[in-house]
Enzyme design. Structure first.
Site, mmCIF file in Angstrom:
data_model
loop_
_atom_site.group_PDB
_atom_site.id
_atom_site.type_symbol
_atom_site.label_atom_id
_atom_site.label_comp_id
_atom_site.label_asym_id
_atom_site.label_seq_id
_atom_site.Cartn_x
_atom_site.Cartn_y
_atom_site.Cartn_z
ATOM 1 N N GLU A 1 -17.650 -4.168 8.837
ATOM 2 C CA GLU A 1 -17.107 -4.924 9.974
ATOM 3 C C GLU A 1 -18.062 -4.835 11.151
ATOM 4 O O GLU A 1 -17.663 -4.537 12.281
ATOM 5 C CB GLU A 1 -15.732 -4.371 10.385
ATOM 6 C CG GLU A 1 -14.639 -4.681 9.392
ATOM 7 C CD GLU A 1 -13.242 -4.467 9.975
ATOM 8 O OE1 GLU A 1 -13.096 -3.667 10.920
ATOM 9 O OE2 GLU A 1 -12.302 -5.099 9.486
ATOM 10 N N GLU B 1 -10.478 -6.558 2.697
ATOM 11 C CA GLU B 1 -9.444 -5.568 3.056
ATOM 12 C C GLU B 1 -8.154 -6.317 3.329
ATOM 13 O O GLU B 1 -8.007 -6.953 4.377
ATOM 14 C CB GLU B 1 -9.850 -4.787 4.313
ATOM 15 C CG GLU B 1 -10.995 -3.834 4.087
ATOM 16 C CD GLU B 1 -11.358 -3.061 5.357
ATOM 17 O OE1 GLU B 1 -10.505 -2.907 6.246
ATOM 18 O OE2 GLU B 1 -12.525 -2.634 5.449
#
Ligand code: GLA
Length: 596
Positions: A159, A236
């Protein structure tokens, strides 16, 4: 057999055949190795075809230049087990992993250099990363599918767009993997927002994926704006969430998780559940968040996932298995037998050792003009004790720690004065209700400050989070110089000298100082169990020398998970380090009728 995995005409393709990934995250470093196989079998029996794990740098290189790939750090064994069960493996070696893990997996020793810059093209950081990858990546390359192993894909960073925008850094990591022989699919993962994707993607060569908990259509639509012709993957899918100390336990409804999954799969996308099984932040490995305040994560990483912290299947597991079956058919894999649980009754703690009386047995003090941070003294986790002499007489003055990371217990001539908490400490001169104010007699006083590292920040702009005392300690406006400092990583308690607990000590109330309490219990047949910390206030528990984690009466966590493989047949040792107070020197195991 050597295989290929890649992307073709908007689909994932394995050896020429289109495949959809239904993957689940579980972190080998949060599960005792004896249970890795059990958890992987349960993943398979739920209909998943892949397992995903991060790789935490701080676990594998605990001291700069010394590496650990044994026991719970045996990543190779974990991946080989998954291979034997015919699962695909996705690894996210990052260097940064977030994951509610201490410092997002970065080694604390990086911060011994006060000028360290993280997660960007800063040479000292990259040199250390390269030295680690020189050891880690050669362990992984034989396990790549292109070399006959199960690893089909690897992530670059984590991320990254939520943190920074240094594309050269992402490219550096990519090149570092490729140069070391990684020839499987590479990908990035980010939140589905423009700035995150712009900062985190490495198009066109590296596949971009998105992370979300709901509204899959919107997230995939955003991803599609940047990457229209590639397979869609949610790297995710947040099917639960984690807890901070002092908050309410997070629960995500099963129905809700099942409905969103159905939408993801109906859209033809691939998915990785974060988490299929969360596990435990053993020892001092929990992370923390810092947005407006410092919020440390609890010991349990149950995550309200498909398997609970102890690896048992849940209603959520059953609900998800049905959705997967609807899309790809019922799995043939069998469910392993449930793991046995046992209540070992009450453990009376019959011996004690006062922390301050034991400082010299636990640590070699270092003299320093000013209070150094833990990292500067070569320490990563645990506690650190600072001690200095203050001249007198002085009128009442405020004790100021500039800055405390994260929570200090303050003592004057051995007498407890109170707590200084990172979130609630004003370093100005105004005296507020909970500030600590001390007067010094003509002969002077000894000021002692015990600081607890409650876990480094693992996400966001406060990531760089050195521990202990970062600047200095003042009495009023005056900095105090000349300190004896004891590093207390609590990673070896074998030197402690215990004495019997006298009958008069069996009383409730505050302790004069932090104290280790020791007892033992008999086990005929090791089984999983939970330790209840009712009546205890804040500390850590060690079973047979293994730190099973922190407890704190502010909750929400009330019990500590004790996996059966940590117990031995015969006599087991239990040590509680309590900081403040306890009602009775005894701990109880959970009665399994109470579970649920
Ligand atoms: C992000 C991170 C994960 C984890 C989750 C929250 O998506 O990438 O590592 O921290 O948030 O649990």
């Amino acid at each position: 057999m050597k295989s290929t995995f890649g992307v073709n005409a908007g689909k994932f393709v394995f050896n020429g055949q289109a495949v959809r990934l239904i993957s689940g995250a579980m972190h080998y470093f949060r599960i005792v190795p004896a249970y890795w196989e059990d958890r992987l079998l349960k993943l398979k029996a739920c209909g998943f075809n892949a397992v995903e794990t991060y790789i935490p740098w701080n676990l594998h290189e605990p001291k700069e230049g010394s590496f650990n790939f044994e026991g719970i750090a045996d990543i190779k064994r974990f991946i080989e087990l998954a291979h034997r069960l015919d699962l695909f493996v996705i690894v996210r070696p990052s260097p940064y992993i977030c994951a509610e893990w201490e410092f997002g997996g970065l080694p604390a020793w990086l911060l011994a250099d006060a000028n360290m810059k993280l997660r960007c093209m800063h040479k000292p950081y990259l040199d250390k990363l390269d030295a680690y990858y020189d050891v880690l990546i050669p362990l992984l390359t034989p396990l790549l599918c292109t070399n006959g192993g199960p690893i089909i894909a690897m992530q670059i960073e984590n991320e990254y767009g939520s943190y920074g925008n240094d594309k050269a850094y992402l490219a550096y990591i990519k090149d570092g993997l490729v140069r070391r022989g990684v020839d499987v699919l590479l990908f990035t993962s980010d939140g589905a927002e423009d700035y995150m994707l712009q900062g985190g993607m490495l198009l066109p060569k590296v596949l971009a994926t998105v992370n979300f908990g709901s509204k899959p259509e919107q997230s995939f639509e955003k991803l599609g704006q940047y990457q229209p012709d590639k397979p869609k993957m949610c790297m995710e899918y947040w099917n639960g969430w984690f807890d901070h100390w002092g908050e309410i336990h997070h629960v995500r409804e099963n129905e809700d998780v099942a409905v969103e999954l159905d939408r993801i799969l109906s859209s033809g996308a691939s998915v990785n559940f974060y988490m299929f099984h969360g596990g435990t932040n053993f020892g001092f490995y929990n992370g923390a968040n810092y947005f407006n305040r410092y919020e440390p994560t609890v010991t349990s990483y149950d995550y309200n996932a498909l398997l609970n912290e102890a690896g048992d299947i849940t209603e959520k597991y059953l609900a998800i298995r049905e959705v997967i079956a609807k899309h790809v058919g019922m799995p043939e894999a069998l469910m392993p037998e449930p793991i046995k649980k046992k209540n070992y009754g009450v453990v009376r703690l019959i011996e004690q050792a006062n922390l301050f009386a034991q400082l010299d047995l636990l640590s070699q003090p270092v003299y320093s003009v000013y209070p150094e941070t833990m990292e500067r003294l070569g320490q990563s986790y645990g506690f650190i004790h600072y001690r200095t002499i203050v001249s007198g007489p002085r009128p009442e003055s405020k004790v100021v720690i500039q800055e405390v990371r994260d929570r200090a217990l303050v003592y004057l001539d051995g007498e407890y004065q109170g707590v200084i908490d990172r979130n609630d400490h004003d370093i100005g001169l105004d005296i507020r209700e909970h500030d600590i104010v001390v007067a010094t007699p003509p002969e002077g006083s000894t000021l002692g400050i015990l600081v607890e590292n409650m876990g480094r920040v693992n996400y966001g702009w406060m990531l760089k989070d050195p521990k202990g005392i970062t600047e200095g300690v003042r009495l009023g406006g005056q900095f105090l110089f000349g300190w004896d400092i004891f590093t207390l990583p609590m990673d070896n308690l074998t030197n402690l000298e215990f004495e019997p607990l006298a009958a008069q000590d069996e009383r409730s109330g505050p302790l004069a100082s932090p104290t280790f309490f020791r007892g033992s219990f008999e086990v005929a047949e090791p089984a999983d169990t939970f330790l209840k910390l009712e009546g205890w206030s804040k500390g850590s528990v060690f079973i047979n020398g293994f730190n099973i984690g922190r407890y704190w009466n502010i909750g929400p966590q009330k019990t500590l998970y004790v996996p059966g493989p940590l117990l031995i047949e015969g006599t087991n040792e239990l040590i509680v380090l309590e900081l403040h107070a306890m009602i009775e020197p005894a701990v109880r195991f959970q009665d399994f009728m109470e579970l649920g």
